[in-house]
Design a protein around this motif. Structure first.
Motif, mmCIF file in Angstrom:
data_model
loop_
_atom_site.group_PDB
_atom_site.id
_atom_site.type_symbol
_atom_site.label_atom_id
_atom_site.label_comp_id
_atom_site.label_asym_id
_atom_site.label_seq_id
_atom_site.Cartn_x
_atom_site.Cartn_y
_atom_site.Cartn_z
ATOM 1 N N ASP A 19 -10.110 -4.222 2.186
ATOM 2 C CA ASP A 19 -9.691 -4.145 0.355
ATOM 3 C C ASP A 19 -8.109 -4.395 0.761
ATOM 4 O O ASP A 19 -8.036 -3.657 0.985
ATOM 5 N N VAL A 20 -7.488 -5.234 -0.131
ATOM 6 C CA VAL A 20 -6.074 -5.814 0.169
ATOM 7 C C VAL A 20 -5.596 -6.425 -0.992
ATOM 8 O O VAL A 20 -5.923 -7.171 -1.881
ATOM 9 N N THR A 21 -4.741 -5.210 -1.389
ATOM 10 C CA THR A 21 -4.212 -6.256 -2.521
ATOM 11 C C THR A 21 -2.311 -6.206 -2.599
ATOM 12 O O THR A 21 -1.757 -5.309 -1.507
ATOM 13 N N VAL A 22 -2.003 -7.627 -2.334
ATOM 14 C CA VAL A 22 -0.370 -7.656 -2.124
ATOM 15 C C VAL A 22 0.652 -8.273 -3.102
ATOM 16 O O VAL A 22 0.307 -9.637 -4.397
ATOM 17 N N ALA A 23 0.834 -7.596 -3.990
ATOM 18 C CA ALA A 23 2.347 -8.436 -4.914
ATOM 19 C C ALA A 23 3.531 -8.130 -4.397
ATOM 20 O O ALA A 23 4.363 -7.568 -3.486
ATOM 21 N N LEU A 24 4.044 -9.308 -4.969
ATOM 22 C CA LEU A 24 5.239 -10.395 -3.909
ATOM 23 C C LEU A 24 5.906 -10.374 -4.808
ATOM 24 O O LEU A 24 5.898 -11.517 -6.074
ATOM 25 N N ASN A 25 7.111 -10.727 -5.130
ATOM 26 C CA ASN A 25 8.476 -10.874 -5.660
ATOM 27 C C ASN A 25 9.483 -12.045 -4.614
ATOM 28 O O ASN A 25 10.628 -11.052 -3.695
ATOM 29 N N LEU A 26 9.408 -13.707 -4.638
ATOM 30 C CA LEU A 26 10.830 -14.068 -3.633
ATOM 31 C C LEU A 26 12.235 -13.568 -4.007
ATOM 32 O O LEU A 26 12.847 -13.916 -3.339
ATOM 33 N N ASP A 27 12.696 -13.308 -4.906
ATOM 34 C CA ASP A 27 13.632 -13.390 -5.615
ATOM 35 C C ASP A 27 14.002 -11.876 -6.317
ATOM 36 O O ASP A 27 14.998 -11.326 -6.875
ATOM 37 N N GLY A 28 13.615 -11.053 -4.501
ATOM 38 C CA GLY A 28 13.613 -9.560 -4.923
ATOM 39 C C GLY A 28 14.819 -9.329 -3.851
ATOM 40 O O GLY A 28 15.882 -9.847 -3.343
ATOM 41 N N HIS A 51 14.934 -7.495 5.781
ATOM 42 C CA HIS A 51 15.861 -9.192 5.990
ATOM 43 C C HIS A 51 15.484 -10.479 5.186
ATOM 44 O O HIS A 51 16.209 -11.630 5.037
ATOM 45 N N GLY A 52 13.936 -10.138 4.624
ATOM 46 C CA GLY A 52 13.710 -11.844 3.621
ATOM 47 C C GLY A 52 14.068 -11.436 2.213
ATOM 48 O O GLY A 52 14.454 -12.525 1.901
ATOM 49 N N LEU A 53 14.385 -10.193 1.840
ATOM 50 C CA LEU A 53 15.085 -10.079 0.341
ATOM 51 C C LEU A 53 13.940 -10.325 -0.737
ATOM 52 O O LEU A 53 14.129 -10.512 -1.670
ATOM 53 N N ILE A 54 12.484 -9.420 0.142
ATOM 54 C CA ILE A 54 11.857 -10.303 -0.472
ATOM 55 C C ILE A 54 10.889 -9.171 -1.076
ATOM 56 O O ILE A 54 11.004 -7.762 0.020
ATOM 57 N N ASP A 55 10.739 -8.556 -2.429
ATOM 58 C CA ASP A 55 10.022 -7.639 -2.361
ATOM 59 C C ASP A 55 8.422 -7.120 -2.567
ATOM 60 O O ASP A 55 7.853 -8.516 -3.063
ATOM 61 N N LEU A 56 7.982 -6.318 -2.010
ATOM 62 C CA LEU A 56 6.038 -6.627 -1.191
ATOM 63 C C LEU A 56 6.400 -5.121 -1.915
ATOM 64 O O LEU A 56 6.270 -3.920 -1.154
ATOM 65 N N ASP A 57 4.354 -5.094 -2.913
ATOM 66 C CA ASP A 57 4.037 -3.931 -2.483
ATOM 67 C C ASP A 57 2.302 -4.268 -1.906
ATOM 68 O O ASP A 57 1.870 -5.278 -2.226
ATOM 69 N N ILE A 58 1.940 -3.483 -1.122
ATOM 70 C CA ILE A 58 1.001 -3.979 0.107
ATOM 71 C C ILE A 58 0.462 -2.966 0.142
ATOM 72 O O ILE A 58 0.651 -2.522 0.655
ATOM 73 N N GLN A 59 -1.496 -2.987 -0.107
ATOM 74 C CA GLN A 59 -1.660 -2.233 -0.297
ATOM 75 C C GLN A 59 -3.202 -2.121 0.287
ATOM 76 O O GLN A 59 -4.249 -3.335 0.252
ATOM 77 N N ALA A 60 -4.039 -1.696 1.495
ATOM 78 C CA ALA A 60 -5.092 -2.251 1.976
ATOM 79 C C ALA A 60 -5.563 -0.815 2.572
ATOM 80 O O ALA A 60 -4.656 0.178 3.226
ATOM 81 N N THR A 61 -6.639 -1.431 2.988
ATOM 82 C CA THR A 61 -7.652 -0.073 3.442
ATOM 83 C C THR A 61 -8.809 -1.101 4.380
ATOM 84 O O THR A 61 -8.876 -2.018 3.664
ATOM 85 N N GLY A 62 -9.114 -0.562 5.179
ATOM 86 C CA GLY A 62 -9.671 -1.576 5.810
ATOM 87 C C GLY A 62 -11.259 -0.305 6.994
ATOM 88 O O GLY A 62 -10.395 0.665 7.235
ATOM 89 N N ASP A 63 -11.751 -1.637 7.889
ATOM 90 C CA ASP A 63 -12.050 0.085 8.719
ATOM 91 C C ASP A 63 -11.544 -0.208 9.788
ATOM 92 O O ASP A 63 -12.058 0.066 11.402
ATOM 93 N N LEU A 64 -10.387 0.867 9.884
ATOM 94 C CA LEU A 64 -9.732 1.194 10.820
ATOM 95 C C LEU A 64 -10.439 1.772 12.252
ATOM 96 O O LEU A 64 -9.919 2.630 13.521
ATOM 97 N N HIS A 65 -12.045 2.402 11.684
ATOM 98 C CA HIS A 65 -12.169 3.269 12.807
ATOM 99 C C HIS A 65 -13.097 2.810 13.831
ATOM 100 O O HIS A 65 -13.964 3.053 14.876
#
Length: 200
Positions: A19-28, A51-65
């Motif tokens: 379950d992955v959500t990515v929110a970004l702003n290229l001009d951050g 280094h890209g000056l991109i604002d990133l909000d990444i939230q992920a859960t997965g089958d890491l087991h």
């Protein structure tokens, strides 16, 4: 997309594995709020912010087991989709970007093109199978997922080898700087598709 349109995107993808959500702003300004459950991947994604000056909000859960593969790949998929969505019709952007990044003894070159044609040439030879708990084979899987879903051409070349962590981090830093160059808008052609064909 006009020159003044905010270049932001939010993409959510849920499967039986992640379950992955990515929110970004290229001009951050390089802000990052990243939680994938994979500490080394989080560290590399913060390089894209910084280094890209991109604002990133990444939230992920997965089958890491099971292992990190599904989460690592799906974060790349959703990040690629968000990049493509935020760029819109790609009018006015430089389109091409390149950078050579050193990290101590390691040196990595990245060249990319937001061409609309997904293609990866991956030349990182990483000496160790793991950095911490992270399987270094997953670096290629991450970039392949981003490439496929951002519709970009990406070449990554190892110019000088060394420590595995340094090689990977130099690659992510070079990738971030190349993206920054490619997505910058040239005001002289702000309403023009950056292609002699008139379409990407």
């Amino acid at each position: 997309m006009s020159y003044d349109t905010p270049r932001i995107a939010k993409v959510h993808r849920k499967t039986g594995e992640t379950d992955v959500t990515v929110a970004l702003n290229l001009d951050g300004t390089g802000k990052g709020n990243i939680n994938t459950g994979i500490p080394f991947l989080d560290h590399m994604l913060h390089q894209i912010c910084s280094h890209g000056l991109i604002d990133l909000d990444i939230q992920a859960t997965g089958d890491l087991h099971i292992d990190d593969h599904h989460t690592n790949e799906d974060v790349g998929i959703v990040l690629g989709q968000a990049l493509g969505q935020a760029l819109g019709d790609r009018k006015g952007i430089n389109r091409f970007g390149h950078f050579v990044a050193p990290l101590d003894e390691a040196l990595v070159q990245v060249a990319l093109d937001f061409s609309g044609r997904p293609y990866l040439v991956y030349g990182l030879v990483i000496p160790n199978q793991r950095v911490g708990t992270y399987d270094t084979e997953l670096v290629k899987e991450f970039f392949q997922a981003v490439v496929n879903h951002a519709q970009m051409t990406l070449h990554i070349r190892l110019l000088e080898s060394g420590n595995s962590h340094h090689i990977i981090e130099a690659g992510f830093k070079a990738f971030a700087r190349a993206i920054k160059m490619a997505i910058e808008v040239d005001p002289r052609r702000a309403s023009v598709i950056p292609s002699s064909k008139g379409v990407l």
